[in-house]
Design an enzyme around this catalytic site. Structure first.
Site, PDB file in Angstrom:
ATOM      1  N   HIS A 252       0.834  -1.198   0.000  1.00  0.00           N
ATOM      2  CA  HIS A 252       0.000   0.000   0.000  1.00  0.00           C
ATOM      3  C   HIS A 252       0.871   1.251   0.000  1.00  0.00           C
ATOM      4  O   HIS A 252       1.557   1.515   0.981  1.00  0.00           O
ATOM      5  CB  HIS A 252      -0.883  -0.060   1.259  1.00  0.00           C
ATOM      6  CG  HIS A 252      -1.821   1.077   1.413  1.00  0.00           C
ATOM      7  ND1 HIS A 252      -1.762   1.940   2.472  1.00  0.00           N
ATOM      8  CD2 HIS A 252      -2.858   1.486   0.639  1.00  0.00           C
ATOM      9  CE1 HIS A 252      -2.737   2.828   2.360  1.00  0.00           C
ATOM     10  NE2 HIS A 252      -3.417   2.580   1.254  1.00  0.00           N
ATOM     11  N   ARG A 253       0.888   1.958  -1.121  1.00  0.00           N
ATOM     12  CA  ARG A 253       1.765   3.129  -1.331  1.00  0.00           C
ATOM     13  C   ARG A 253       3.239   2.699  -1.264  1.00  0.00           C
ATOM     14  O   ARG A 253       4.099   3.487  -0.867  1.00  0.00           O
ATOM     15  CB  ARG A 253       1.494   4.237  -0.314  1.00  0.00           C
ATOM     16  CG  ARG A 253       0.014   4.558  -0.097  1.00  0.00           C
ATOM     17  CD  ARG A 253      -0.223   5.635   0.935  1.00  0.00           C
ATOM     18  NE  ARG A 253      -1.620   5.681   1.352  1.00  0.00           N
ATOM     19  CZ  ARG A 253      -2.103   6.464   2.308  1.00  0.00           C
ATOM     20  NH1 ARG A 253      -1.301   7.280   2.943  1.00  0.00           N
ATOM     21  NH2 ARG A 253      -3.385   6.426   2.645  1.00  0.00           N
TER      22      ARG A 253
ATOM     23  N   ASP B  52      -1.176   6.055  -5.586  1.00  0.00           N
ATOM     24  CA  ASP B  52      -2.243   7.050  -5.700  1.00  0.00           C
ATOM     25  C   ASP B  52      -1.854   8.070  -6.763  1.00  0.00           C
ATOM     26  O   ASP B  52      -0.707   8.526  -6.772  1.00  0.00           O
ATOM     27  CB  ASP B  52      -2.428   7.773  -4.363  1.00  0.00           C
ATOM     28  CG  ASP B  52      -2.770   6.817  -3.239  1.00  0.00           C
ATOM     29  OD1 ASP B  52      -3.832   6.195  -3.305  1.00  0.00           O
ATOM     30  OD2 ASP B  52      -1.953   6.692  -2.298  1.00  0.00           O
TER      31      ASP B  52
ATOM     32  N   ASP C 267       0.648  -1.854   4.490  1.00  0.00           N
ATOM     33  CA  ASP C 267       1.842  -1.011   4.613  1.00  0.00           C
ATOM     34  C   ASP C 267       3.059  -1.862   4.970  1.00  0.00           C
ATOM     35  O   ASP C 267       4.192  -1.372   4.937  1.00  0.00           O
ATOM     36  CB  ASP C 267       1.645   0.031   5.738  1.00  0.00           C
ATOM     37  CG  ASP C 267       0.449   0.939   5.495  1.00  0.00           C
ATOM     38  OD1 ASP C 267       0.067   1.120   4.322  1.00  0.00           O
ATOM     39  OD2 ASP C 267      -0.103   1.474   6.486  1.00  0.00           O
TER      40      ASP C 267
ATOM     41  N   HIS D 133      -0.719  10.854  -2.426  1.00  0.00           N
ATOM     42  CA  HIS D 133      -2.034  10.514  -1.898  1.00  0.00           C
ATOM     43  C   HIS D 133      -2.972  11.708  -1.774  1.00  0.00           C
ATOM     44  O   HIS D 133      -4.131  11.661  -2.166  1.00  0.00           O
ATOM     45  CB  HIS D 133      -1.884   9.841  -0.526  1.00  0.00           C
ATOM     46  CG  HIS D 133      -3.176   9.432   0.086  1.00  0.00           C
ATOM     47  ND1 HIS D 133      -3.939  10.277   0.868  1.00  0.00           N
ATOM     48  CD2 HIS D 133      -3.875   8.271   0.019  1.00  0.00           C
ATOM     49  CE1 HIS D 133      -5.027   9.654   1.269  1.00  0.00           C
ATOM     50  NE2 HIS D 133      -5.016   8.434   0.763  1.00  0.00           N
TER      51      HIS D 133
ATOM     52  N   LYS E 167      -7.081   9.412  -7.663  1.00  0.00           N
ATOM     53  CA  LYS E 167      -7.560  10.201  -6.520  1.00  0.00           C
ATOM     54  C   LYS E 167      -8.470  11.306  -7.052  1.00  0.00           C
ATOM     55  O   LYS E 167      -8.162  12.495  -6.953  1.00  0.00           O
ATOM     56  CB  LYS E 167      -6.357  10.768  -5.749  1.00  0.00           C
ATOM     57  CG  LYS E 167      -5.746   9.740  -4.816  1.00  0.00           C
ATOM     58  CD  LYS E 167      -6.717   9.394  -3.708  1.00  0.00           C
ATOM     59  CE  LYS E 167      -6.182   8.422  -2.677  1.00  0.00           C
ATOM     60  NZ  LYS E 167      -7.266   7.752  -1.950  1.00  0.00           N
TER      61      LYS E 167
ATOM     62  N   GLU F 234       0.444  -0.735  -4.821  1.00  0.00           N
ATOM     63  CA  GLU F 234      -0.653   0.220  -4.968  1.00  0.00           C
ATOM     64  C   GLU F 234      -0.070   1.622  -4.926  1.00  0.00           C
ATOM     65  O   GLU F 234       0.815   1.916  -4.104  1.00  0.00           O
ATOM     66  CB  GLU F 234      -1.642   0.026  -3.807  1.00  0.00           C
ATOM     67  CG  GLU F 234      -2.930   0.817  -3.931  1.00  0.00           C
ATOM     68  CD  GLU F 234      -2.998   2.101  -3.098  1.00  0.00           C
ATOM     69  OE1 GLU F 234      -4.028   2.767  -3.144  1.00  0.00           O
ATOM     70  OE2 GLU F 234      -2.004   2.455  -2.411  1.00  0.00           O
TER      71      GLU F 234
ATOM     72  N   GLU G 212      -4.572   3.812  -8.132  1.00  0.00           N
ATOM     73  CA  GLU G 212      -5.790   4.454  -7.611  1.00  0.00           C
ATOM     74  C   GLU G 212      -5.874   5.894  -8.089  1.00  0.00           C
ATOM     75  O   GLU G 212      -4.995   6.717  -7.803  1.00  0.00           O
ATOM     76  CB  GLU G 212      -5.838   4.411  -6.070  1.00  0.00           C
ATOM     77  CG  GLU G 212      -7.174   4.994  -5.601  1.00  0.00           C
ATOM     78  CD  GLU G 212      -7.281   5.238  -4.101  1.00  0.00           C
ATOM     79  OE1 GLU G 212      -6.474   4.716  -3.317  1.00  0.00           O
ATOM     80  OE2 GLU G 212      -8.211   5.986  -3.739  1.00  0.00           O
TER      81      GLU G 212
END
Ligand code: G3P
Ligand code: CA
Length: 246
Positions: A8-9, A37, A230, A50, A112, A35, A110
């Site tokens: 995640h990120r 953003d 994370d 993000h 945003k 992943e 993703e």
């Protein structure tokens, strides 16, 4: 069934989120997916960050939508996290795709665009994935249902996921009706029936953001298709133990 571990990120517990060091670390740890953003600059460059405003994760101020790519490159996106990462820059989506291209990784991009509905962001991202021949490995996700609908017109197959953070009617039905082919939900919404309902429609169900072994256990048990975490190293180690003892 093996639940995919998606960083995640990037490995965002130990490196600044959405930056190259976080992606490199996640890849080295053995994460199967990453992943990121995406926001859009004033001159339409998709960049990985993000928040709409750069304040939290850089040394700058203001909104990405009001900055050119040139200005964005002058920001420090690492010092806020730790001194070790001083000088780390914001990455463009293109730089990230070039790095990911020849790696065994699935990509979750993703958009945003739930607060700022960036014009053409869907097409800009889609065309870039097509250019790098990464459509087959990628899922584009968003909390914005109108954006999901706009992605119906893509010519070639790519994952399109609706993101949901709260229960609102029949999520699987809603997602399918607007053209999503995957559903990504907050951990609170996860249950076995939701996974089954998704699978009945041929849709993968992925869950965010899962950092504790208790929640990892629940996701593996429910046979979720993927978790966003994370801490990909911890998730990979725990999945090994889980599979051995189940
Ligand atoms: O894509 C899953 C998850 O990243 C959505 O929430 O706020 O972490 O971008 P957030
Ligand atoms: Ca995200």
């Amino acid at each position: 069934m093996k639940t995919e571990i998606i960083a995640h990120r990037g490995a965002s517990r130990i490196a600044p989120e959405n930056t190259m060091p976080a992606f490199e670390l996640a890849y080295d740890m053995g994460a199967e997916g990453i992943e990121v953003d995406v926001q859009l600059t004033k001159d339409n460059v998709p960049v990985l960050i993000h928040d709409e405003n750069v304040k939290r994760t850089t040394n700058g101020r203001g909104f990405i939508k009001d900055m050119t790519w040139d200005t964005v490159t002058s920001l420090d996106a690492g010092a806020w996290f730790s001194r070790t990462y001083t000088g780390t820059q914001i990455v463009s989506l293109e730089e990230f795709l070039r790095w990911a291209k020849n790696k065994q990784l699935t990509l979750n991009i993703e958009l945003k665009n739930n607060k700022i509905d960036y014009k053409h962001i869907e097409n800009i991202v889609y065309e870039m994935l097509a250019h790098y021949q990464l459509l087959a490995n990628s899922t584009i996700s968003t909390f914005n249902p109108n954006s999901v609908e706009r992605m119906k017109q893509f010519q070639h197959k790519v994952g399109v996921a609706l993101l949901a953070s709260r229960k609102c009617g029949n999520l699987v039905k809603t997602a399918a009706s607007i053209g999503a082919n995957a559903l990504h939900v907050k951990y609170r919404l996860l249950n076995q029936n939701l996974v089954k309902a998704c699978h009945a429609k041929g849709m993968p169900l992925r869950v965010y953001t899962i950092n504790s072994t208790r929640r990892m256990h629940a996701a593996f048990k429910a046979e979720a298709d993927g978790i966003f975490t994370d801490v990909p190293d911890k998730a990979i180690a725990f999945r090994k133990v889980y599979n051995k003892h189940k």
